[in-house]
Design an enzyme around this catalytic site. Structure first.
Site, PDB file in Angstrom:
ATOM      1  N   ARG A  33       0.837  -1.208   0.000  1.00 25.91           N
ATOM      2  CA  ARG A  33       0.000   0.000   0.000  1.00 25.91           C
ATOM      3  C   ARG A  33       0.872   1.258   0.000  1.00 25.91           C
ATOM      4  O   ARG A  33       0.614   2.209  -0.737  1.00 25.91           O
ATOM      5  CB  ARG A  33      -0.918   0.028   1.226  1.00 25.91           C
ATOM      6  CG  ARG A  33      -1.778  -1.206   1.422  1.00 25.91           C
ATOM      7  CD  ARG A  33      -3.035  -1.203   0.564  1.00 25.91           C
ATOM      8  NE  ARG A  33      -3.894  -2.308   0.930  1.00 25.91           N
ATOM      9  CZ  ARG A  33      -3.833  -3.539   0.385  1.00 25.91           C
ATOM     10  NH1 ARG A  33      -2.974  -3.797  -0.583  1.00 25.91           N
ATOM     11  NH2 ARG A  33      -4.645  -4.492   0.795  1.00 25.91           N
ATOM     12  N   GLU A 177     -14.392 -15.080   9.019  1.00 29.50           N
ATOM     13  CA  GLU A 177     -14.214 -14.567   7.661  1.00 29.50           C
ATOM     14  C   GLU A 177     -13.771 -15.668   6.695  1.00 29.50           C
ATOM     15  O   GLU A 177     -12.580 -15.943   6.556  1.00 29.50           O
ATOM     16  CB  GLU A 177     -13.182 -13.424   7.644  1.00 29.50           C
ATOM     17  CG  GLU A 177     -12.979 -12.858   6.246  1.00 29.50           C
ATOM     18  CD  GLU A 177     -12.006 -11.675   6.192  1.00 29.50           C
ATOM     19  OE1 GLU A 177     -11.500 -11.256   7.242  1.00 29.50           O
ATOM     20  OE2 GLU A 177     -11.769 -11.177   5.088  1.00 29.50           O
ATOM     21  N   LYS A 219     -18.045 -12.264   8.339  1.00 30.29           N
ATOM     22  CA  LYS A 219     -17.465 -11.337   7.355  1.00 30.29           C
ATOM     23  C   LYS A 219     -17.307 -12.093   6.037  1.00 30.29           C
ATOM     24  O   LYS A 219     -16.301 -12.763   5.798  1.00 30.29           O
ATOM     25  CB  LYS A 219     -16.114 -10.809   7.855  1.00 30.29           C
ATOM     26  CG  LYS A 219     -15.388  -9.918   6.869  1.00 30.29           C
ATOM     27  CD  LYS A 219     -14.318  -9.073   7.540  1.00 30.29           C
ATOM     28  CE  LYS A 219     -13.432  -8.386   6.538  1.00 30.29           C
ATOM     29  NZ  LYS A 219     -12.601  -7.329   7.121  1.00 30.29           N
ATOM     30  N   SER A 261     -14.393  -6.020   1.251  1.00 31.47           N
ATOM     31  CA  SER A 261     -14.573  -5.442  -0.090  1.00 31.47           C
ATOM     32  C   SER A 261     -13.877  -6.281  -1.151  1.00 31.47           C
ATOM     33  O   SER A 261     -14.320  -6.289  -2.308  1.00 31.47           O
ATOM     34  CB  SER A 261     -14.136  -3.982  -0.140  1.00 31.47           C
ATOM     35  OG  SER A 261     -12.785  -3.813   0.203  1.00 31.47           O
ATOM     36  N   GLY A 262     -12.792  -6.940  -0.812  1.00 32.38           N
ATOM     37  CA  GLY A 262     -12.217  -7.982  -1.653  1.00 32.38           C
ATOM     38  C   GLY A 262     -11.638  -7.559  -2.987  1.00 32.38           C
ATOM     39  O   GLY A 262     -11.426  -8.408  -3.845  1.00 32.38           O
ATOM     40  N   GLY A 263     -11.423  -6.270  -3.184  1.00 32.50           N
ATOM     41  CA  GLY A 263     -10.889  -5.821  -4.471  1.00 32.50           C
ATOM     42  C   GLY A 263     -11.912  -5.065  -5.309  1.00 32.50           C
ATOM     43  O   GLY A 263     -11.617  -4.659  -6.432  1.00 32.50           O
TER      44      GLY A 263
HETATM   45  P1  13P Z   1     -10.697  -5.645   1.917  1.00 32.62           P
HETATM   46  O1  13P Z   1     -11.941  -4.879   2.222  1.00 32.62           O
HETATM   47  O2  13P Z   1      -9.590  -4.819   1.313  1.00 32.62           O
HETATM   48  O3  13P Z   1     -10.959  -6.931   1.187  1.00 32.62           O
HETATM   49  O4  13P Z   1     -10.072  -6.070   3.315  1.00 32.62           O
HETATM   50  C1  13P Z   1     -10.912  -6.481   4.318  1.00 32.62           C
HETATM   51  C2  13P Z   1     -10.234  -7.498   5.109  1.00 32.62           C
HETATM   52  O5  13P Z   1     -10.055  -7.340   6.286  1.00 32.62           O
HETATM   53  C3  13P Z   1      -9.810  -8.722   4.437  1.00 32.62           C
HETATM   54  O6  13P Z   1      -9.455  -9.679   5.394  1.00 32.62           O
END
Ligand code: 13P
Length: 335
Positions: A33, A177, A219, A261-263
Site C-alpha cells: 500500500r 471470515e 465477514k 470489499s475484496g478488491g
Molecule cells: P478488503 O476490504 O480490502 O478486502 O479487506 C478487508 C479485510 O479485512 C480482508 O481480510
C-alpha cells in the site's frame, strides 16, 4: 464464556449504521500500500498513516470498530498516546487480527489453509488486556479449474471454528471470515455455488464446536463475478444474489454480517451494500468491514506528507459516511 459480553460487543459492532475499518494489513501488505504512494515501509510511516485515519474528526460517527495488526495495537501516536486510546476516545472498539496468514495447503499447494491456532488462547488473553474486544481470522478459498476442493473447505472451516471458540472463551467476539476470492474468471453463478457450500460447512463446524452464534460476526464476500469474467453481473444482481445466499446459509441468530470489499472499487462496495439494505427486511444487520474500499482515496490523498493529513482524513470520512448511509440503504438517495 461470558455470553452477555460477547453479544453486547457483536451488537455494538453493527449498531447505528456503523461498520468496521479493516486496518490490520500485515507489515508486508502495508508495504504494498505504501509503495503505491512512494512511501517507505517503515514503522513510523505505518504509524503516521494509521494515526491520521484514527484521528479523523467524527471517526466514531461511522466506524464502530477497527481491526488492528499486532504492531498497531502496541503502538503509540507521535504525541505518546496509544493508538488504542485514540480509538476508544473516538467511541470505536479496538479489534485484532489473530490469524497467522494463509499458507499452502499440504498436498494441494494451489489452495490455502490459514495458520495460527498454536498459542492462540494466550495471545487472546494478552490482546484482551491490551484493549481488544473482537478478533478476526480470514480463511481464503480460491475458485479455479477443479478448486476449491472439499478438503480445503473443510480444513479451513474447522480452523475458523476452533479460532472462534478460543476467542469466545477469552472474551473476544470472533469475526468469522471465509473469503471466496474474486480474482478468477468464474461467473457470478459459480461464486454463489462455492460461497453457499463454504458457508454451509462453516456453520456446521461452528455448531459442532459449540460456538455461541449470537456472539459472532460473519465477514463474507459478496456474490460477485470473478474479476476476469467476460460478463460482469449488474449491481442489482450482486445485491440480490448476495442476500439470497445469506438467507439460505446464515442462521438468524448470528449478530451481524459485515462484508469485506475484496478488491471491489470504493464506489462498487458502497453501492452493493446500499442496494442490499434498501431491499427487504433481513434477520441480521448488513454492514461493512472494508480495508481497501475505505482506504484507497485516503491513501492517495495523504501521500505520506504531513501537509496532506487533513485531505487524507477528509477522503477517509467521505467513504466512511457513504458506507454508513449504505447501511441504512440511503446512499443512492442521498447522492
Ligand atoms: P478488503 O476490504 O480490502 O478486502 O479487506 C478487508 C479485510 O479485512 C480482508 O481480510
Amino acid at each position: 464464556m461470558n455470553k452477555q459480553e460477547l453479544f453486547q460487543t457483536a451488537v455494538a459492532m453493527v449498531a447505528n449504521n456503523k461498520g468496521l475499518l479493516a486496518a490490520d494489513e500485515s507489515t508486508g501488505t502495508m508495504g504494498k500500500r505504501l509503495d503505491s504512494i512512494g512511501v517507505e515501509n517503515a514503522e513510523p510511516n505505518r504509524r503516521d498513516y494509521r494515526e491520521m485515519l484514527f484521528r479523523a474528526n467524527g471517526f466514531g460517527d461511522f466506524i464502530s470498530g477497527v481491526i488492528l495488526y499486532d504492531e498497531t495495537i502496541r503502538q503509540n501516536a507521535a504525541d505518546g498516546t496509544s493508538l488504542v486510546k485514540i480509538l476508544q476516545d473516538a467511541g470505536s472498539i479496538p479489534g485484532i487480527k489473530v490469524d497467522g496468514g494463509a499458507k499452502a495447503l499440504p498436498g494441494r499447494p494451489a489452495e490455502k489453509i490459514t495458520e495460527g491456532l498454536d498459542g492462540l488462547p494466550e495471545r487472546v488473553a494478552e490482546y484482551y488486556q491490551l484493549g481488544a474486544r473482537f478478533a478476526k481470522w480470514r480463511a481464503v478459498i480460491d475458485i479455479d479449474e477443479g478448486i476449491p476442493s472439499r478438503y480445503a473447505i473443510h480444513t479451513n472451516a474447522h480452523a475458523l471454528a476452533r479460532y472462534a471458540k478460543i476467542c469466545q472463551e477469552g472474551g473476544l467476539c470472533p469475526i468469522v471470515e471465509p473469503e471466496v476470492i474474486m480474482d478468477g474468471a468464474h461467473d457470478i453463478g459459480r461464486c454463489q455455488e462455492v460461497t453457499e457450500e463454504v458457508l454451509e460447512v462453516v456453520y456446521r463446524e461452528l455448531h459442532l464446536q459449540e460456538v455461541y452464534l449470537e456472539g459472532t460476526i460473519l465477514k463474507p464476500n459478496m456474490i460477485i463475478s470473478g474479476k476476469k469474467c467476460a460478463t460482469q453481473a449488474s449491481a442489482e444482481d450482486v445485491a440480490q444474489k448476495t442476500v439470497e445466499t445469506l438467507l439460505r446459509c446464515v442462521p438468524a441468530a448470528v449478530a451481524g454480517i459485515m462484508f469485506l470489499s475484496g478488491g471491489q472499487s470504493e464506489e462498487d462496495a458502497t453501492k452493493h451494500l446500499d442496494l442490499m439494505n434498501a431491499g427487504s427486511d433481513l434477520p441480521w444487520k448488513l454492514s461493512f468491514s472494508y480495508g481497501r474500499a475505505l482506504q484507497q482515496s485516503a491513501l492517495s490523498a495523504w501521500k505520506g506528507e504531513s501537509a496532506n493529513v487533513a485531505a487524507g482524513q477528509q477522503a477517509f470520512l467521505e467513504r466512511a459516511r457513504a458506507n454508513s448511509q449504505a447501511c441504512a440503504g440511503t446512499y443512492s438517495k442521498a447522492a
